[in-house]
Design an enzyme around this catalytic site. Structure first.
Site, PDB file in Angstrom:
ATOM      1  N   ARG A 115      -6.909  46.319 -51.099  1.00 16.46           N
ATOM      2  CA  ARG A 115      -5.731  45.267 -51.914  1.00 16.46           C
ATOM      3  C   ARG A 115      -4.551  46.687 -52.426  1.00 16.46           C
ATOM      4  O   ARG A 115      -3.292  46.563 -51.940  1.00 16.46           O
ATOM      5  CB  ARG A 115      -5.811  45.016 -52.901  1.00 16.46           C
ATOM      6  N   HIS A 119      -0.470  47.268 -50.777  1.00 13.47           N
ATOM      7  CA  HIS A 119       0.343  46.834 -51.791  1.00 13.47           C
ATOM      8  C   HIS A 119       1.320  48.346 -51.882  1.00 13.47           C
ATOM      9  O   HIS A 119       2.477  48.014 -52.408  1.00 13.47           O
ATOM     10  CB  HIS A 119      -0.184  46.715 -53.011  1.00 13.47           C
ATOM     11  N   ASN A 147       1.124  43.586 -59.337  1.00 14.98           N
ATOM     12  CA  ASN A 147       0.254  44.346 -59.322  1.00 14.98           C
ATOM     13  C   ASN A 147      -0.549  44.770 -60.116  1.00 14.98           C
ATOM     14  O   ASN A 147      -1.243  45.692 -60.482  1.00 14.98           O
ATOM     15  CB  ASN A 147       1.256  46.182 -59.150  1.00 14.98           C
ATOM     16  N   HIS A 245      -9.427  38.456 -46.181  1.00 12.70           N
ATOM     17  CA  HIS A 245     -10.044  37.452 -47.431  1.00 12.70           C
ATOM     18  C   HIS A 245     -10.906  37.718 -46.884  1.00 12.70           C
ATOM     19  O   HIS A 245     -11.684  37.087 -48.252  1.00 12.70           O
ATOM     20  CB  HIS A 245      -9.079  36.825 -47.726  1.00 12.70           C
TER      21      HIS A 245
END
Length: 407
Positions: A115, A119, A147, A245
Site C-alpha cells: 500500500r 500511495h 492516507n 489485493h
C-alpha cells in the site's frame, strides 16, 4: 558456473526492459477509451485533477532539463541496476535482511508496504514524498484523508537506520521503499522482480493531490481505468496491479454499505454472491455501522493492497473488525483466489468487483484466474513500471538522512 548464472540473469533483465519500454511507448500514444455512465459522469468529470503538479518537482533541480524526470516511467539513462555497487555495496542485502526479520515477526508487513509504495508512486511518482511529516503547519501526504490508514512508516525507518549505520547519506528513502515492497511481495508468495536504483527523495509533499487523485474502494470501473491511464497503465496492467489485493486484511467499513445499504437502497449489493454475502455479514454485522466505521470519501482506504487494520510490526487489534483477503484461509496463492472470487461475485471491495463489468478487464480477470503464471509475470512487469513512475535523479531531489524530514 557463477559467470553463466550472472550472464543468464543479465539476458533476462534486458528482455524485460525491452518489453517494458515497448509497452510504455504504446501506452503513451493511445490510452484506453473511457466511457462514463450518466449517473456517475458529472461527479467524476467535476473532480479536481492535480496531476499537472508533477512539474513542480523539476524546479527542485537547478537545471530542470537534466533532472531526468519522466512521469510515465521511462527512466532510460537515469536509473541503473546495482547503482550502489561502490557507494553502498551491501544496501540491497541490508534491506532484504531487515524486511525478512520484520515479515517473520508479523506478515502484515507485506500488504502494508505494498500500500505504501503504491500511495507514494501513484502521487507525483516514486519519490518517498508520502513518508514526509507535516512541517510548519502544512500537511504532508500521510495526513491526507486517503492516507490516514497507511502503515509501514516505522518499517522504512528501521531499514533506513541500518543503512545509515553502514553508509551514511547514500541510499535514498525512495529506493528503500520500492525494494522493501518488492521483497515483501516475494515473501508473501508473489513474484520477485528486478529493480533499477538511483532514485532521489522529493523535498515536497503533495497532500492535496493525494486527497483527490488516489483511487478509492468505491470507484466505478471507468473512473479506475481513467485514473490508472493517466499514469500510463493500460487495462491489462490495471487488472494485474489490483491483484495485489490477494493479501492483507480489509476493514469492514470499506465494504459495509455493500452488505446492508448499497447505493442507499437499504438492500445488499445485488451482484454479491448470496453465500458470500452471509459470510461477510457474519464477520461484519450491522453494529459496525457507527460513524467511526461508516464509509465515506474522506475516510477511504484506496490502495493496491488494502490492509486497513493492524500495525506492521505488532499483531492487529481484535477490536477492529475486518476480513482477510484470503478469506478461505487456505493459502490459495498470490492472485489465484482474488481473480477466481471476482468471477463468482465474491469480490470484497466494490472497485474490485467492477473489473468484471468491462469487456477487456473481465477478459484479463478470466485469464489470470485460469493462468497463475501469466498473472505473476504481468504483475511483476506492472510493479516494475509502477516503481519507475516519476522518479527523481540527481541533481533533482536529495537523499534524506531521516525519511520523514527533508535535509
Amino acid at each position: 558456473m557463477d559467470f553463466m548464472r550472472k550472464l543468464s540473469f543479465l539476458v533476462f533483465l534486458m528482455c524485460v526492459l525491452i518489453s517494458l519500454k515497448k509497452e510504455n511507448a504504446e501506452t503513451k500514444k493511445s490510452f484506453p477509451a473511457i466511457t462514463l455512465s450518466p449517473s456517475n459522469s458529472a461527479s467524476f468529470m467535476s473532480r479536481p485533477m492535480f496531476l499537472s503538479n508533477k512539474f513542480k518537482k523539476q524546479q527542485e533541480a537547478s537545471d530542470s532539463s537534466s533532472s531526468g524526470y519522466d512521469f510515465y516511467g521511462d527512466s532510460s539513462g537515469s536509473l541503473e541496476y546495482n547503482f550502489y555497487r561502490e557507494s553502498c555495496p551491501e544496501a540491497e542485502k541490508i534491506i532484504r535482511s531487515r524486511v525478512q526479520d520484520l515479515y517473520y515477526r508479523h506478515a502484515d508487513v507485506a500488504p502494508s508496504l505494498l500500500r505504501l509504495v503504491f500511495h507514494d508512486c501513484f502521487i507525483e511518482g516514486c519519490d518517498a514524498s508520502v513518508l514526509l511529516d507535516a512541517v510548519d503547519g502544512v500537511d504532508g501526504e500521510k495526513e491526507s484523508p486517503p492516507n490516514e490508514t497507511l502503515k509501514g512508516f516505522d518499517v522504512i525507518d528501521i531499514i533506513k537506520s541500518k543503512l545509515e549505520e553502514a553508509c551514511p547519506g547514500i541510499v535514498s528513502c525512495a529506493d528503500i521503499l520500492v525494494f522493501a515492497a518488492r521483497d515483501t511481495v516475494a515473501l508473501a508468495g508473489g513474484p520477485f522482480y528486478p529493480l533499477e536504483t538511483g532514485r532521489r527523495d522529493s523535498t515536497m509533499s503533495f497532500s492535496e493531490v493525494a486527497t483527490y487523485d488516489l483511487p478509492t474502494p468505491y470507484d466505478i470501473l471507468p473512473k479506475t481505468v481513467a485514473s490508472f491511464a493517466l499514469r500510463g497503465f493500460n487495462e491489462r496492467e490495471t487488472v494485474s496491479l489490483l491483484g495485489a489485493h490477494s493479501i492483507g486484511t480489509i476493514h469492514c467499513r470499506f465494504f459495509l454499505s455493500r452488505l446492508y445499504n448499497f447505493d442507499g437502497t437499504n438492500e445488499p449489493d445485488p451482484t454479491l454472491d448470496m453465500e458470500f454475502l452471509n459470510l461477510l455479514r457474519s464477520r461484519c454485522n450491522n453494529n459496525h455501522t457507527s460513524s467511526s466505521l461508516s464509509p465515506s470519501p474522506s475516510s477511504s482506504c484506496p490502495s493496491l493492497s488494502p490492509s486497513c487494520v493492524g500495525d506492521p510490526v505488532s499483531p492487529p487489534s481484535p477490536q477492529v473488525p475486518g476480513v482477510e483477503m484470503d478469506y478461505e484461509g487456505k493459502g490459495s496463492g498470490f492472485g489465484t483466489l482474488y481473480y477466481r472470487s471476482l468471477l463468482q461475485g465474491r469480490g470484497i471491495l466494490y472497485v474490485d468487483q467492477q473489473l468484471t463489468v468491462g469487456e477487456e478487464t473481465e477478459a484479463w480477470v478470466r485469464a489470470y484466474a485460469s493462468d497463475a503464471s501469466l498473472f505473476r509475470r504481468d504483475f511483476a512487469k506492472a510493479m516494475m513500471k509502477l516503481s519507475n513512475l516519476g522518479v527523481l535523479i540527481a541533481p533533482a531531489g536529495q537523499v534524506r538522512i531521516s525519511c520523514s524530514k527533508t535535509v
